[in-house]
Design an enzyme around this catalytic site. Structure first.
Site, PDB file in Angstrom:
ATOM      1  N   ASN A  60       0.251  -0.941   0.157  1.00 60.62           N
ATOM      2  CA  ASN A  60      -0.309   0.347  -0.247  1.00 60.62           C
ATOM      3  C   ASN A  60       0.904   1.375   0.280  1.00 60.62           C
ATOM      4  OD1 ASN A  60      -2.313  -1.098  -0.250  1.00 60.62           O
ATOM      5  ND2 ASN A  60      -1.482  -2.068   2.368  1.00 60.62           N
ATOM      6  N   HIS A 146     -14.606  -1.611   7.070  1.00 60.03           N
ATOM      7  CA  HIS A 146     -12.851  -2.149   7.228  1.00 60.03           C
ATOM      8  C   HIS A 146     -13.107  -2.876   8.673  1.00 60.03           C
ATOM      9  CE1 HIS A 146      -8.946  -2.452   8.888  1.00 60.03           C
ATOM     10  NE2 HIS A 146      -8.639  -3.126   7.100  1.00 60.03           N
ATOM     11  N   GLU A 189     -15.576   3.915   4.174  1.00 65.97           N
ATOM     12  CA  GLU A 189     -14.690   4.104   3.981  1.00 65.97           C
ATOM     13  C   GLU A 189     -14.384   5.327   2.709  1.00 65.97           C
ATOM     14  OE1 GLU A 189     -12.181   0.948   3.300  1.00 65.97           O
ATOM     15  OE2 GLU A 189     -13.479  -0.620   4.678  1.00 65.97           O
ATOM     16  N   SER A 193     -11.165  -0.755   0.467  1.00 66.20           N
ATOM     17  CA  SER A 193     -10.206  -1.246   0.489  1.00 66.20           C
ATOM     18  C   SER A 193     -10.054  -2.397  -0.033  1.00 66.20           C
ATOM     19  CB  SER A 193      -9.289  -1.279   2.454  1.00 66.20           C
ATOM     20  OG  SER A 193     -10.665  -2.123   2.885  1.00 66.20           O
ATOM     21  N   ASP A 218     -13.190   6.619   6.497  1.00 62.68           N
ATOM     22  CA  ASP A 218     -12.480   6.350   6.605  1.00 62.68           C
ATOM     23  C   ASP A 218     -11.294   6.237   5.441  1.00 62.68           C
ATOM     24  OD1 ASP A 218      -9.859   4.372   6.107  1.00 62.68           O
ATOM     25  OD2 ASP A 218     -10.966   3.303   8.045  1.00 62.68           O
ATOM     26  N   HIS A 221      -7.214   4.651   1.862  1.00 66.42           N
ATOM     27  CA  HIS A 221      -7.169   4.521   1.024  1.00 66.42           C
ATOM     28  C   HIS A 221      -6.942   5.262  -0.235  1.00 66.42           C
ATOM     29  CE1 HIS A 221      -5.674   0.335   1.635  1.00 66.42           C
ATOM     30  NE2 HIS A 221      -6.517   0.237   2.380  1.00 66.42           N
ATOM     31  N   LYS A 252       0.129   3.838   4.865  1.00 60.76           N
ATOM     32  CA  LYS A 252       0.003   3.176   3.607  1.00 60.76           C
ATOM     33  C   LYS A 252       0.275   4.182   2.175  1.00 60.76           C
ATOM     34  CE  LYS A 252      -4.559   0.462   4.669  1.00 60.76           C
ATOM     35  NZ  LYS A 252      -3.540  -0.367   5.711  1.00 60.76           N
TER      36      LYS A 252
HETATM   37  C1  LIG Z   1      -9.782   0.734   5.207  1.00 64.33           C
HETATM   38  C2  LIG Z   1      -8.420   0.891   6.344  1.00 64.33           C
HETATM   39  N1  LIG Z   1      -9.196   1.311   7.597  1.00 64.33           N
HETATM   40  C3  LIG Z   1      -8.426   1.149   8.676  1.00 64.33           C
HETATM   41  C4  LIG Z   1      -6.838   0.399   8.435  1.00 64.33           C
HETATM   42  C5  LIG Z   1      -6.256  -0.138   9.593  1.00 64.33           C
HETATM   43  O1  LIG Z   1      -5.133   1.247   9.203  1.00 64.33           O
HETATM   44  P1  LIG Z   1      -3.034   0.814   9.656  1.00 64.33           P
HETATM   45  O2  LIG Z   1      -2.707   0.082   8.234  1.00 64.33           O
HETATM   46  O3  LIG Z   1      -2.291   2.007  10.125  1.00 64.33           O
HETATM   47  O4  LIG Z   1      -3.448  -0.097  11.394  1.00 64.33           O
HETATM   48  C6  LIG Z   1      -6.562  -0.347   7.226  1.00 64.33           C
HETATM   49  C7  LIG Z   1      -6.236  -1.004   6.622  1.00 64.33           C
HETATM   50  O5  LIG Z   1      -5.682  -2.014   5.793  1.00 64.33           O
HETATM   51  C8  LIG Z   1      -7.070   0.039   6.384  1.00 64.33           C
HETATM   52  O6  LIG Z   1      -7.803  -0.522   4.168  1.00 64.33           O
END
Ligand SMILES: Cc1ncc(COP(=O)(O)O)c(C=O)c1O
Length: 404
Positions: A60, A146, A189, A193, A218, A221, A252
């Site tokens: 990522n 997520h 989101e 993701s 969120d 991405h 990411k």
């Molecule tokens: C949509 C989403 N939110 C939150 C996270 C969590 O982020 P981090 O990898 O910084 O813990 C991810 C990670 O995979 C994600 O894809």
């Protein structure tokens, strides 16, 4: 020794269903000498192994910042100045000047009054969701939200209602059922993701505003890639007023590790007092803060990085579609190739690996049953030539596996 046969039995079942997950150590091959003897450091998206160019579509690190000299140098400078760790919870003695500077910069970047940094994006989501609603409240979450958002929802003890993916009418129906005494928190989101599609954020924001619901978006991405200068889709559509809680990750496109919530000063004060992963965990390591400050400098000086990446991803996606692959609703740097069957997806990933293409096989429960897929992340380290080659190899291999 305690009896662990129950674990062995359940792991064997997972294995038989093609659902066992295993760790794979990446080869330490990123330094490579060319014919003249010069040494090159390659990134995470592309590296050399046994003289072969390996294309990694599982990372990522969308902008290739994890190994960018300016980012690595900023991390090293913070390491030398503040040490390897924050040594305590931020509320005890762990708040360092680099945390304060990072929070000021992130708030400005996202167009909010304040920001609060957490140990990871996962912790930011768990902490914020569980702090904002309680047992008498409701969470209305997109069906594909997520796992970290859903874990926060479970911890909050609020009633959880899921709306069909990106279905604003369904959301509206749920919002209208709100009991008078409850608080509603809508969760989505902005760039999904595992599907790489976008939420209808402007419509969701309108629903939230019209019904007085809190809205958490969120941008894990989207941050660094979408919006002006990588500020995300909230910034692109200027939705800061309606999106009360803007989540982002530092792990990411920003190339390091950590997470954050941007919002009002009041929200920040509330989270400092109520977000348990913030209160009961050690502060973000200084090198991570330094790296992200370096990454924000890079973004400020190079406004077109995200747009370049999205253009490249678009060409790649169209090539895959023309070859007959199902890329779902993807419009972003995340391009799924949806296969359906778990074992066939694993077999394809294995074959691609032997051809020097690393693509993660994503299976349930990460995605709904029957939608196993390869998740391909395009990064700025992939050249157009790399992407063309990858699309050709994918098409040939899938045909050989009888998938087309
Ligand atoms: C949509 C989403 N939110 C939150 C996270 C969590 O982020 P981090 O990898 O910084 O813990 C991810 C990670 O995979 C994600 O894809």
């Amino acid at each position: 020794m305690t009896d662990e046969t129950w674990m062995e039995t359940e792991l064997a079942q997972l294995h038989a269903q093609g659902l066992e997950r295993q760790l794979q150590v990446m080869p330490d091959s990123r330094l490579w000498r060319d014919k003249s003897g010069a040494c090159h450091a390659l990134g995470v998206g592309v590296f050399m192994l046994d003289g072969r160019r390996i294309l990694n579509f599982s990372s990522n690190d969308y902008l290739g910042l994890a190994r960018a000299p300016a980012v690595v140098e900023a991390a090293a400078a913070a390491l030398r100045r503040w040490g390897a760790g924050a040594t305590a919870s931020r509320l005890v003695v762990g708040t360092l000047p680099c945390h304060a500077e990072l929070e000021t910069r992130l708030a400005q970047f996202k167009g909010y009054a304040a920001a609060l940094v957490f140990g990871s994006g996962y912790l930011a989501n768990v902490g914020a969701v569980a702090a904002l609603v309680g047992r008498h409240d409701r969470i209305l979450a997109d069906k594909l939200a997520h796992a970290s958002l859903l874990d926060g929802a479970t911890l909050s003890r609020a009633t959880i209602r899921r709306f069909q993916h990106n279905d604003v009418d369904h959301l509206l129906r749920l919002v209208r059922q709100k009991p008078a005494s409850a608080r509603d928190l809508i969760i989505t989101e902005s760039v999904f993701s595992m599907d790489g599609d976008l939420a209808p954020l402007r419509d969701i924001a309108r629903v939230a505003q019209e019904h007085g619901a809190m809205l958490l978006v969120d941008e894990a991405h989207a941050t660094g890639v979408w919006g002006p200068g990588g500020t995300g889709l909230i910034g692109e559509w200027r939705l800061q007023q309606a999106v009360s809680v803007a989540m982002g990750t530092l792990s990411k496109a920003l190339g390091a590790y950590g997470g954050f919530i941007a919002g009002s000063e009041t929200l920040k004060r509330w989270l400092v007092n109520r977000a348990r992963p913030f209160i009961f965990s050690t502060g973000l390591p200084p090198p991570c803060a330094g790296a992200v400050l370096g990454a924000l400098d890079v973004l400020e000086k190079n406004h077109c990085l995200g747009a370049d990446l999205l253009r490249r991803a678009d060409v790649f996606r169209k090539r895959l579609q023309a070859a007959g692959f199902n890329t779902g609703g993807s419009v972003s740097q995340i391009v799924p190739v949806i296969i359906g069957d778990n074992q066939k997806t694993l077999a394809l990933a294995r074959r691609l690996r032997s051809h020097g293409i690393l693509a993660a096989a994503i299976r349930p429960p990460t995605v709904p049953a029957g939608t196993a897929r390869l998740r391909l992340s395009v990064t700025l380290e992939h050249t157009q030539e790399d992407l063309d080659r990858a699309a050709d190899i994918l098409a040939t291999t899938a045909r050989e596996e009888g998938l087309m």
